[in-house]
Write a protein that holds these residues in place. Structure first.
Motif, PDB file in Angstrom:
ATOM      1  N   UNK A 229      36.955 -12.405  13.887  1.00 19.39           N
ATOM      2  CA  UNK A 229      37.724 -13.214  14.826  1.00 19.39           C
ATOM      3  C   UNK A 229      37.301 -12.913  16.254  1.00 19.39           C
ATOM      4  N   UNK A 230      37.577 -13.854  17.147  1.00 18.67           N
ATOM      5  CA  UNK A 230      37.286 -13.715  18.578  1.00 18.67           C
ATOM      6  C   UNK A 230      35.811 -13.388  18.826  1.00 18.67           C
ATOM      7  N   UNK A 231      34.920 -13.966  18.050  1.00 13.10           N
ATOM      8  CA  UNK A 231      33.501 -13.697  18.226  1.00 13.10           C
ATOM      9  C   UNK A 231      32.687 -14.870  17.700  1.00 13.10           C
ATOM     10  N   UNK A 232      31.578 -15.139  18.352  1.00 10.59           N
ATOM     11  CA  UNK A 232      30.665 -16.154  17.846  1.00 10.59           C
ATOM     12  C   UNK A 232      29.919 -15.573  16.642  1.00 10.59           C
ATOM     13  N   UNK A 233      29.603 -16.448  15.683  1.00 12.81           N
ATOM     14  CA  UNK A 233      28.841 -16.008  14.524  1.00 12.81           C
ATOM     15  C   UNK A 233      27.356 -16.293  14.710  1.00 12.81           C
ATOM     16  N   UNK A 234      26.601 -16.155  13.626  1.00 19.69           N
ATOM     17  CA  UNK A 234      25.155 -16.349  13.689  1.00 19.69           C
ATOM     18  C   UNK A 234      24.810 -17.824  13.516  1.00 19.69           C
ATOM     19  N   UNK A 235      25.017 -18.590  14.573  1.00 22.05           N
ATOM     20  CA  UNK A 235      24.744 -20.015  14.497  1.00 22.05           C
ATOM     21  C   UNK A 235      23.352 -20.351  15.045  1.00 22.05           C
ATOM     22  N   UNK A 236      23.057 -21.645  15.134  1.00 23.55           N
ATOM     23  CA  UNK A 236      21.724 -22.086  15.552  1.00 23.55           C
ATOM     24  C   UNK A 236      21.367 -21.630  16.962  1.00 23.55           C
ATOM     25  N   UNK A 237      22.331 -21.675  17.872  1.00 22.27           N
ATOM     26  CA  UNK A 237      22.070 -21.271  19.258  1.00 22.27           C
ATOM     27  C   UNK A 237      21.742 -19.787  19.333  1.00 22.27           C
ATOM     28  N   UNK A 238      22.441 -18.982  18.548  1.00 22.83           N
ATOM     29  CA  UNK A 238      22.159 -17.541  18.499  1.00 22.83           C
ATOM     30  C   UNK A 238      20.739 -17.313  17.992  1.00 22.83           C
ATOM     31  N   UNK A 239      20.378 -18.032  16.927  1.00 24.19           N
ATOM     32  CA  UNK A 239      19.039 -17.878  16.371  1.00 24.19           C
ATOM     33  C   UNK A 239      17.954 -18.241  17.357  1.00 24.19           C
ATOM     34  N   UNK A 240      18.161 -19.337  18.085  1.00 23.64           N
ATOM     35  CA  UNK A 240      17.172 -19.781  19.079  1.00 23.64           C
ATOM     36  C   UNK A 240      17.060 -18.777  20.215  1.00 23.64           C
ATOM     37  N   UNK A 241      18.195 -18.321  20.733  1.00 19.56           N
ATOM     38  CA  UNK A 241      18.184 -17.399  21.868  1.00 19.56           C
ATOM     39  C   UNK A 241      17.616 -16.036  21.485  1.00 19.56           C
ATOM     40  N   UNK A 242      17.804 -15.649  20.234  1.00 20.11           N
ATOM     41  CA  UNK A 242      17.300 -14.334  19.797  1.00 20.11           C
ATOM     42  C   UNK A 242      15.791 -14.340  19.601  1.00 20.11           C
ATOM     43  N   UNK A 243      15.158 -15.529  19.675  1.00 17.69           N
ATOM     44  CA  UNK A 243      13.703 -15.664  19.511  1.00 17.69           C
ATOM     45  C   UNK A 243      13.218 -15.067  18.195  1.00 17.69           C
ATOM     46  N   UNK A 244      14.027 -15.233  17.144  1.00 18.19           N
ATOM     47  CA  UNK A 244      13.629 -14.760  15.824  1.00 18.19           C
ATOM     48  C   UNK A 244      14.177 -13.397  15.449  1.00 18.19           C
ATOM     49  N   UNK A 245      14.752 -12.667  16.409  1.00 17.62           N
ATOM     50  CA  UNK A 245      15.246 -11.316  16.111  1.00 17.62           C
ATOM     51  C   UNK A 245      16.362 -11.327  15.077  1.00 17.62           C
ATOM     52  N   UNK A 246      17.116 -12.430  15.008  1.00 18.57           N
ATOM     53  CA  UNK A 246      18.210 -12.548  14.051  1.00 18.57           C
ATOM     54  C   UNK A 246      17.722 -12.391  12.613  1.00 18.57           C
ATOM     55  N   UNK A 247      16.434 -12.670  12.381  1.00 17.56           N
ATOM     56  CA  UNK A 247      15.882 -12.574  11.033  1.00 17.56           C
ATOM     57  C   UNK A 247      15.571 -11.131  10.639  1.00 17.56           C
ATOM     58  N   UNK A 248      15.553 -10.225  11.599  1.00 18.02           N
ATOM     59  CA  UNK A 248      15.104  -8.860  11.327  1.00 18.02           C
ATOM     60  C   UNK A 248      16.185  -7.796  11.488  1.00 18.02           C
ATOM     61  N   UNK A 249      17.147  -8.038  12.344  1.00 21.28           N
ATOM     62  CA  UNK A 249      18.158  -7.000  12.565  1.00 21.28           C
ATOM     63  C   UNK A 249      19.396  -7.287  11.711  1.00 21.28           C
TER      64      UNK A 249
ATOM     65  N   UNK B  56      13.578 -24.591  17.474  1.00 24.86           N
ATOM     66  CA  UNK B  56      12.575 -24.018  18.359  1.00 24.86           C
ATOM     67  C   UNK B  56      11.418 -23.401  17.582  1.00 24.86           C
ATOM     68  N   UNK B  57      10.241 -23.438  18.149  1.00 26.94           N
ATOM     69  CA  UNK B  57       9.022 -23.034  17.437  1.00 26.94           C
ATOM     70  C   UNK B  57       9.008 -21.560  17.048  1.00 26.94           C
ATOM     71  N   UNK B  58       9.311 -20.681  17.994  1.00 21.56           N
ATOM     72  CA  UNK B  58       9.280 -19.241  17.681  1.00 21.56           C
ATOM     73  C   UNK B  58      10.299 -18.882  16.617  1.00 21.56           C
ATOM     74  N   UNK B  59      11.512 -19.410  16.753  1.00 19.36           N
ATOM     75  CA  UNK B  59      12.576 -19.085  15.801  1.00 19.36           C
ATOM     76  C   UNK B  59      12.231 -19.575  14.396  1.00 19.36           C
ATOM     77  N   UNK B  60      11.702 -20.803  14.285  1.00 21.57           N
ATOM     78  CA  UNK B  60      11.341 -21.354  12.972  1.00 21.57           C
ATOM     79  C   UNK B  60      10.188 -20.564  12.365  1.00 21.57           C
ATOM     80  N   UNK B  61       9.221 -20.191  13.181  1.00 20.72           N
ATOM     81  CA  UNK B  61       8.078 -19.406  12.701  1.00 20.72           C
ATOM     82  C   UNK B  61       8.541 -18.067  12.126  1.00 20.72           C
ATOM     83  N   UNK B  62       9.475 -17.420  12.817  1.00 22.84           N
ATOM     84  CA  UNK B  62       9.973 -16.132  12.340  1.00 22.84           C
ATOM     85  C   UNK B  62      10.745 -16.278  11.028  1.00 22.84           C
TER      86      UNK B  62
END
Length: 254
Positions: free
Chosen positions: A137-157, A15-21
């Motif tokens: 365990x019992x939790x999703x990690x920081x995958x591509x879908x998380x990065x896209x949905x976070x709109x780039x926030x994953x890069x900062x927090x 996604x554009x926003x996520x890649x830009x961030x």
């Protein structure tokens, strides 16, 4: 071969926003895949930034992007990056110290939907949360879908991944933090004092906060319900509680 492909695809942002961030954050990018012939608008800006940083850029067909895409909403661009680095809990506390603020941490007890985790990270970054802690365990990690949905926030927090949530809670208590549990049977969050150093625990989409984790919290906070449905989506509930903390800290409890 199958294993290689799977590992390869785990390290991609879509996604554009996520890649830009990602480009703005300075994170290493191995390759940028863009839709052939689609070099206008924000894609053009992304390509210019990637070129400046020496990133390999490859034009590919829509079919190729569709095959690689994990989110099924790549917007004509996929970045292949190095694996996201998790931080330590101590690093999150250091962020609060550096900002000279009382710690505000989010603990997620079993969020398994990547869309929920991405949305939570996005809100947490906007609300000034110093870091997020998730279990291994019992939790999703920081995958591509998380990065896209976070709109780039994953890069900062900062996100820490721990083996045992309860042990982590005990460490945070020793650092002076209070542990608040999001629970439908708790005290109305409007009547709960959440102004001090705080770790807010939000549970899984279906089961909420697990029994052992709940027992080790200092107090509970609930969101009042006035309709026929008795619960909220996990990311929505987390957002409401985070901004109640913001309201109390910035504007006073009442």
């Amino acid at each position: 071969m199958e294993k290689k492909e799977r590992e390869y695809n785990e390290n991609q942002v879509e996604g554009r926003n996520a890649v830009l961030e990602v480009l703005k954050s300075g994170r290493d990018m191995e390759k940028l895949l863009v839709l052939k012939g689609n070099l206008e608008g924000s894609i053009k800006r992304i390509i210019a930034m990637a070129t400046e940083k020496g990133v390999v850029i490859q034009e590919v067909s829509r079919q190729k992007l569709d095959e690689l895409s994990q989110t099924k909403n790549h917007q004509g661009i996929i970045a292949l990056v190095s694996a996201h680095e998790y931080v330590e809990v101590e690093d999150i506390l250091a962020v609060a110290r550096k900002k000279e603020e009382e710690p505000f941490i989010l603990l997620l007890d079993g969020i398994t939907d990547p869309h929920n985790l991405g949305a939570i990270l996005r809100t947490a970054e906007c609300a000034g949360v110093h870091g997020v802690i998730i279990p291994k365990r019992r939790s999703v990690g920081l995958n591509a879908t998380v990065g896209k949905t976070s709109a780039g926030a994953m890069e900062y927090i900062p996100v820490a991944r721990v083996t045992n949530i309860v042990n982590t809670m005990e460490k945070l208590k020793k650092e002076g933090l209070w542990i608040a549990c999001a629970d439908m049977k708790g005290l109305d969050h409007f009547d709960t004092d959440m102004k001090g150093p705080l770790a807010l625990v939000v549970g899984s989409e279906g089961e909420g906060v697990s029994r052992l984790v709940k027992e080790n919290c200092d107090f509970t906070a609930s969101i009042p319900m006035y309709g026929q449905i008795s619960s909220l989506n996990a990311s929505v509930a987390a957002g409401l509680l985070m901004y109640e903390v913001v309201r109390q800290r910035k504007f006073g409890k009442q």
